[in-house]
Design an enzyme around this catalytic site. Structure first.
Site, mmCIF file in Angstrom:
data_model
loop_
_atom_site.group_PDB
_atom_site.id
_atom_site.type_symbol
_atom_site.label_atom_id
_atom_site.label_comp_id
_atom_site.label_asym_id
_atom_site.label_seq_id
_atom_site.Cartn_x
_atom_site.Cartn_y
_atom_site.Cartn_z
ATOM 1 N N GLU A 53 0.821 -1.216 0.000
ATOM 2 C CA GLU A 53 0.000 0.000 0.000
ATOM 3 C C GLU A 53 0.855 1.267 0.000
ATOM 4 O O GLU A 53 0.564 2.204 -0.725
ATOM 5 C CB GLU A 53 -0.960 0.022 1.200
ATOM 6 C CG GLU A 53 -2.129 -0.917 1.068
ATOM 7 C CD GLU A 53 -3.157 -0.487 0.026
ATOM 8 O OE1 GLU A 53 -3.023 0.595 -0.580
ATOM 9 O OE2 GLU A 53 -4.112 -1.256 -0.194
ATOM 10 N N ASP A 71 -6.412 8.196 -0.413
ATOM 11 C CA ASP A 71 -5.908 7.171 0.503
ATOM 12 C C ASP A 71 -4.742 7.775 1.278
ATOM 13 O O ASP A 71 -3.889 8.447 0.691
ATOM 14 C CB ASP A 71 -5.435 5.942 -0.268
ATOM 15 C CG ASP A 71 -6.546 5.313 -1.097
ATOM 16 O OD1 ASP A 71 -7.705 5.356 -0.652
ATOM 17 O OD2 ASP A 71 -6.247 4.790 -2.180
#
Length: 148
Positions: A53, A71
């Site tokens: 991520e 995000d």
């Protein structure tokens, strides 16, 4: 004078980059914060998730044009559902935190929010990177040699 300017710019770039954890440092920190085995998710899965991520970077951000969300942080937690960045339309803020809290070097709040995410029915499958890079794989290498 030039040297002072260069030092200032270097310090600024470090401040903007945030903390980039080393793999084992992150594994130990996540274990200390209670993620090992949380909701049946092993420590290796969490470290794998953070690797794919954010590459272990607390200041990582990624804007999603489709829904105008972003995000944030080491787990790339989304502003549509989990945090408030003040600019995402129809944000839910289920973790009840500002998204800026997910960008801190101290990842305590990011971990608390990640725990909230996995309490939802999707669990860790909420993260696309986990499904694509970690699910059904041998993840021992993510904690190997870390003494955790």
């Amino acid at each position: 004078m030039k040297a002072l300017l260069i030092v200032g710019l270097l310090l600024l770039s470090v401040a903007v980059q945030g903390k980039k954890f080393q793999r084992c440092e992150l594994a130990r920190t996540l274990k200390k914060l209670g993620l090992d085995g949380y909701r049946g998710v092993s420590l290796a899965n969490w470290v794998c998730l953070a690797r794919w991520e954010s590459n272990y970077n607390t200041r990582a951000t990624n804007y999603n044009r489709g829904d105008k969300s972003t995000d944030y942080g080491i787990f790339q937690i989304n502003s549509r559902w989990w945090c408030n960045d003040g600019k995402t339309p129809k944000a839910v803020n289920a973790c009840r935190i500002p998204c800026s809290a997910l960008l801190k070097d101290d990842i305590t709040q990011a971990v608390a929010c990640a725990k909230r995410v996995v309490r939802d029915p999707q669990g860790i499958k909420a993260w696309v990177a986990w499904r694509n890079k970690c699910q059904n794989r041998d993840l021992r290498s993510y904690v190997q040699g870390c003494r955790v």
